[in-house]
Scaffold this motif. Sequence first.
Motif, PDB file in Angstrom:
ATOM      1  N   TYR A  48     -14.145   0.268   4.552  1.00  0.00           N
ATOM      2  CA  TYR A  48     -13.020   1.086   3.677  1.00  0.00           C
ATOM      3  C   TYR A  48     -13.441   2.018   2.842  1.00  0.00           C
ATOM      4  O   TYR A  48     -12.975   3.294   2.790  1.00  0.00           O
ATOM      5  CB  TYR A  48     -12.315   0.064   2.525  1.00  0.00           C
ATOM      6  CG  TYR A  48     -11.226   0.389   1.893  1.00  0.00           C
ATOM      7  CD1 TYR A  48     -10.116   0.802   2.344  1.00  0.00           C
ATOM      8  CD2 TYR A  48     -11.558   0.593   0.317  1.00  0.00           C
ATOM      9  CE1 TYR A  48      -8.995   1.135   1.641  1.00  0.00           C
ATOM     10  CE2 TYR A  48     -10.222   1.215  -0.386  1.00  0.00           C
ATOM     11  CZ  TYR A  48      -9.142   1.335   0.241  1.00  0.00           C
ATOM     12  OH  TYR A  48      -8.097   1.909  -0.492  1.00  0.00           O
TER      13      TYR A  48
ATOM     14  N   ASP B  56       4.344   2.930  13.830  1.00  0.00           N
ATOM     15  CA  ASP B  56       3.118   2.426  13.352  1.00  0.00           C
ATOM     16  C   ASP B  56       2.139   3.713  13.589  1.00  0.00           C
ATOM     17  O   ASP B  56       1.963   4.089  14.600  1.00  0.00           O
ATOM     18  CB  ASP B  56       2.412   1.442  14.580  1.00  0.00           C
ATOM     19  CG  ASP B  56       1.028   0.830  14.169  1.00  0.00           C
ATOM     20  OD1 ASP B  56       0.316   1.671  13.432  1.00  0.00           O
ATOM     21  OD2 ASP B  56       0.632  -0.135  14.725  1.00  0.00           O
TER      22      ASP B  56
ATOM     23  N   ILE C 111       2.478   1.145  -3.405  1.00  0.00           N
ATOM     24  CA  ILE C 111       2.379   2.632  -4.330  1.00  0.00           C
ATOM     25  C   ILE C 111       3.298   3.695  -3.286  1.00  0.00           C
ATOM     26  O   ILE C 111       4.369   4.484  -4.003  1.00  0.00           O
ATOM     27  CB  ILE C 111       1.010   3.109  -4.341  1.00  0.00           C
ATOM     28  CG1 ILE C 111       0.002   2.121  -4.851  1.00  0.00           C
ATOM     29  CG2 ILE C 111       1.188   4.413  -5.607  1.00  0.00           C
ATOM     30  CD1 ILE C 111      -1.445   2.734  -4.908  1.00  0.00           C
TER      31      ILE C 111
ATOM     32  N   LYS D 272     -12.292   6.588   2.967  1.00  0.00           N
ATOM     33  CA  LYS D 272     -11.941   7.062   1.778  1.00  0.00           C
ATOM     34  C   LYS D 272     -12.611   8.273   1.716  1.00  0.00           C
ATOM     35  O   LYS D 272     -12.310   9.127   1.073  1.00  0.00           O
ATOM     36  CB  LYS D 272     -11.588   6.258   0.479  1.00  0.00           C
ATOM     37  CG  LYS D 272     -10.654   5.104   0.940  1.00  0.00           C
ATOM     38  CD  LYS D 272      -9.179   5.796   1.301  1.00  0.00           C
ATOM     39  CE  LYS D 272      -8.284   4.503   1.229  1.00  0.00           C
ATOM     40  NZ  LYS D 272      -6.887   5.415   1.811  1.00  0.00           N
TER      41      LYS D 272
ATOM     42  N   ASN E 170      -0.138   8.061   3.188  1.00  0.00           N
ATOM     43  CA  ASN E 170      -0.228   7.344   2.300  1.00  0.00           C
ATOM     44  C   ASN E 170      -0.773   5.921   2.871  1.00  0.00           C
ATOM     45  O   ASN E 170      -1.399   5.298   2.244  1.00  0.00           O
ATOM     46  CB  ASN E 170       1.059   6.899   1.478  1.00  0.00           C
ATOM     47  CG  ASN E 170       0.963   5.741   0.694  1.00  0.00           C
ATOM     48  OD1 ASN E 170       0.111   5.436  -0.364  1.00  0.00           O
ATOM     49  ND2 ASN E 170       1.740   4.784   1.190  1.00  0.00           N
TER      50      ASN E 170
ATOM     51  N   THR F  24      -1.396  -4.244  -6.268  1.00  0.00           N
ATOM     52  CA  THR F  24      -0.245  -4.067  -4.861  1.00  0.00           C
ATOM     53  C   THR F  24      -1.040  -5.176  -3.971  1.00  0.00           C
ATOM     54  O   THR F  24      -2.012  -5.659  -4.412  1.00  0.00           O
ATOM     55  CB  THR F  24      -0.196  -2.655  -4.259  1.00  0.00           C
ATOM     56  OG1 THR F  24      -1.438  -2.481  -3.608  1.00  0.00           O
ATOM     57  CG2 THR F  24       0.226  -1.477  -4.990  1.00  0.00           C
TER      58      THR F  24
ATOM     59  N   THR G 263      -5.179  -0.693  -8.464  1.00  0.00           N
ATOM     60  CA  THR G 263      -3.874  -0.630  -8.606  1.00  0.00           C
ATOM     61  C   THR G 263      -3.228  -2.048  -8.154  1.00  0.00           C
ATOM     62  O   THR G 263      -3.466  -2.438  -6.918  1.00  0.00           O
ATOM     63  CB  THR G 263      -3.162   0.767  -7.924  1.00  0.00           C
ATOM     64  OG1 THR G 263      -3.907   1.611  -8.321  1.00  0.00           O
ATOM     65  CG2 THR G 263      -1.691   0.906  -8.383  1.00  0.00           C
TER      66      THR G 263
ATOM     67  N   ASP H 130       7.046   3.269   8.471  1.00  0.00           N
ATOM     68  CA  ASP H 130       6.433   2.119   7.923  1.00  0.00           C
ATOM     69  C   ASP H 130       6.680   1.328   9.297  1.00  0.00           C
ATOM     70  O   ASP H 130       7.455   1.337  10.326  1.00  0.00           O
ATOM     71  CB  ASP H 130       6.945   1.436   6.562  1.00  0.00           C
ATOM     72  CG  ASP H 130       5.843   0.794   6.060  1.00  0.00           C
ATOM     73  OD1 ASP H 130       5.089   0.086   6.659  1.00  0.00           O
ATOM     74  OD2 ASP H 130       5.614   1.017   4.795  1.00  0.00           O
TER      75      ASP H 130
HETATM   76  N1  LIG Z   1      -3.899  -0.645  -4.425  1.00  0.00           N
HETATM   77  C1  LIG Z   1      -4.849   0.112  -4.833  1.00  0.00           C
HETATM   78  O1  LIG Z   1      -5.725  -0.463  -5.612  1.00  0.00           O
HETATM   79  C2  LIG Z   1      -5.397   1.287  -4.189  1.00  0.00           C
HETATM   80  C3  LIG Z   1      -6.450   2.338  -4.653  1.00  0.00           C
HETATM   81  C4  LIG Z   1      -6.773   3.345  -4.228  1.00  0.00           C
HETATM   82  C5  LIG Z   1      -6.339   3.854  -2.946  1.00  0.00           C
HETATM   83  N2  LIG Z   1      -5.149   3.049  -2.497  1.00  0.00           N
HETATM   84  C6  LIG Z   1      -4.423   3.541  -1.256  1.00  0.00           C
HETATM   85  O2  LIG Z   1      -3.160   3.756  -1.468  1.00  0.00           O
HETATM   86  C7  LIG Z   1      -2.492   3.479  -0.257  1.00  0.00           C
HETATM   87  C8  LIG Z   1      -1.281   2.716  -0.357  1.00  0.00           C
HETATM   88  O3  LIG Z   1      -1.921   1.480  -0.876  1.00  0.00           O
HETATM   89  P1  LIG Z   1      -1.041   0.281  -1.443  1.00  0.00           P
HETATM   90  O4  LIG Z   1      -2.047  -0.325  -2.311  1.00  0.00           O
HETATM   91  O5  LIG Z   1       0.551   0.687  -1.863  1.00  0.00           O
HETATM   92  O6  LIG Z   1      -0.963  -0.774  -0.195  1.00  0.00           O
HETATM   93  P2  LIG Z   1       0.097  -1.749   0.171  1.00  0.00           P
HETATM   94  O7  LIG Z   1      -0.583  -2.620   1.198  1.00  0.00           O
HETATM   95  O8  LIG Z   1       0.993  -2.349  -1.023  1.00  0.00           O
HETATM   96  O9  LIG Z   1       1.328  -1.020   0.894  1.00  0.00           O
HETATM   97  C9  LIG Z   1       0.700  -0.316   2.052  1.00  0.00           C
HETATM   98  C10 LIG Z   1       2.117   0.157   3.048  1.00  0.00           C
HETATM   99  O10 LIG Z   1       1.302   0.589   4.300  1.00  0.00           O
HETATM  100  C11 LIG Z   1       2.178   0.116   5.357  1.00  0.00           C
HETATM  101  N3  LIG Z   1       1.505   0.221   6.839  1.00  0.00           N
HETATM  102  C12 LIG Z   1       0.298  -0.427   6.691  1.00  0.00           C
HETATM  103  N4  LIG Z   1      -0.175  -0.234   8.179  1.00  0.00           N
HETATM  104  C13 LIG Z   1       0.899   0.941   8.722  1.00  0.00           C
HETATM  105  C14 LIG Z   1       0.794   1.638   9.592  1.00  0.00           C
HETATM  106  N5  LIG Z   1      -0.142   1.065  10.649  1.00  0.00           N
HETATM  107  N6  LIG Z   1       1.709   2.262  10.160  1.00  0.00           N
HETATM  108  C15 LIG Z   1       2.554   2.618   9.033  1.00  0.00           C
HETATM  109  N7  LIG Z   1       2.565   1.942   7.552  1.00  0.00           N
HETATM  110  C16 LIG Z   1       1.576   1.058   7.743  1.00  0.00           C
HETATM  111  C17 LIG Z   1       2.593  -1.197   4.930  1.00  0.00           C
HETATM  112  O11 LIG Z   1       3.465  -1.946   5.552  1.00  0.00           O
HETATM  113  C18 LIG Z   1       2.821  -1.118   3.484  1.00  0.00           C
HETATM  114  O12 LIG Z   1       4.578  -0.689   3.268  1.00  0.00           O
HETATM  115  C19 LIG Z   1      -3.608   3.122   0.959  1.00  0.00           C
HETATM  116  O13 LIG Z   1      -4.107   4.444   1.547  1.00  0.00           O
HETATM  117  C20 LIG Z   1      -4.505   2.562   0.048  1.00  0.00           C
HETATM  118  O14 LIG Z   1      -5.829   2.636   0.401  1.00  0.00           O
HETATM  119  C21 LIG Z   1      -4.675   1.813  -3.116  1.00  0.00           C
END
Ligand SMILES: NC(=O)c1ccc[n+]([C@@H]2O[C@H](COP(=O)([O-])OP(=O)(O)OC[C@H]3O[C@@H](n4cnc5c(N)ncnc54)[C@H](O)[C@@H]3O)[C@@H](O)[C@H]2O)c1
Length: 261
Positions: free
Chosen positions: A152, A65, A17, A156, A92, A187, A185, A37
Amino acid sequence: MNIKGKTALITGGANGIGYLYAKELLRNGLKCVYIMDLPNSEGDVAVTKLEAEFGKSRAVFLVCDVSKAKDFELTFKEVLDACKDLDILINNAGIMNDSRWEFMIDLNLKALVRGTLMAIDHMGKHKGGKGGTVVNIASTVGLNAYPYFPVYCATKHAVIGFSSSIQELYEKTCVRILTMCPAVTITALITECANKALEIMDKDELIADIKKRPSQSAEHVARALMDLIEKGDNGAIWVCAKGEPPYAIKRPTYSDYRIFQ
Ligand SMILES: NC(=O)c1ccc[n+]([C@@H]2O[C@H](COP(=O)([O-])OP(=O)(O)OC[C@H]3O[C@@H](n4cnc5c(N)ncnc54)[C@H](O)[C@@H]3O)[C@@H](O)[C@H]2O)c1
């Protein structure tokens, strides 16, 4: 807020996202997006794609990181040195991995707190800044229980508690604190979560539970986030679920939880 000509930083913006937040902000006239990232995130590929669509120098990738305090602080400073004025921070980066729960707290909560405090320090009117916006990414599981990923879920809840408390500083800082709560979502966070639960969890039940929850695209959440940045008042908490239009929520106070009136 009109984001035309503004600068944003997105943690974890190389994939998922976060990448689509970058795309949506640039499409709406953001001047430049900085993406932090991990080294293996292919952030350079993300930036190449963004520059191909929106033009040179509109996106910058920095390896960081954010769960490592020093790394995050130094890279944040690098961004400030490069852009001078940061207007928007989107906290994010996050994982859903209860099997690494201590590390997950470092990332989902501590890095988000650190990012928010650094942004307030830089943007805050109380320090001579011009104000700005911090968007903290929570989740709908931060508003309810989620038995399959209790840790988790706790991170949140903490994001929402932190954001809805620190937003009270707005008069002093002029830094808007916004919170987005996406529901399921599609991903990698969702499609690859089956082996990341606590050992006690039943994997088949977990997979069945996720399958029965209505999902949405990351593009939809990115459009909702754009809306939140443009229209959200300080302290706003928005839900984006089931591919439906996002909406603001009001959290109850403790007496609303009372069972017997
Ligand atoms: N996908 C869902 O259903 C959903 C729902 C609610 C909230 N979220 C939240 O949205 C956010 C993004 O989630 P997503 O679904 O896009 O996940 P994703 O796994 O597709 O992407 C996460 C990104 O964060 C990066 N990342 C991970 N650890 C890291 C670190 N230590 N330092 C820097 N970057 C780092 C990863 O390399 C990746 O590019 C998260 O906070 C997640 O909790 C996701």
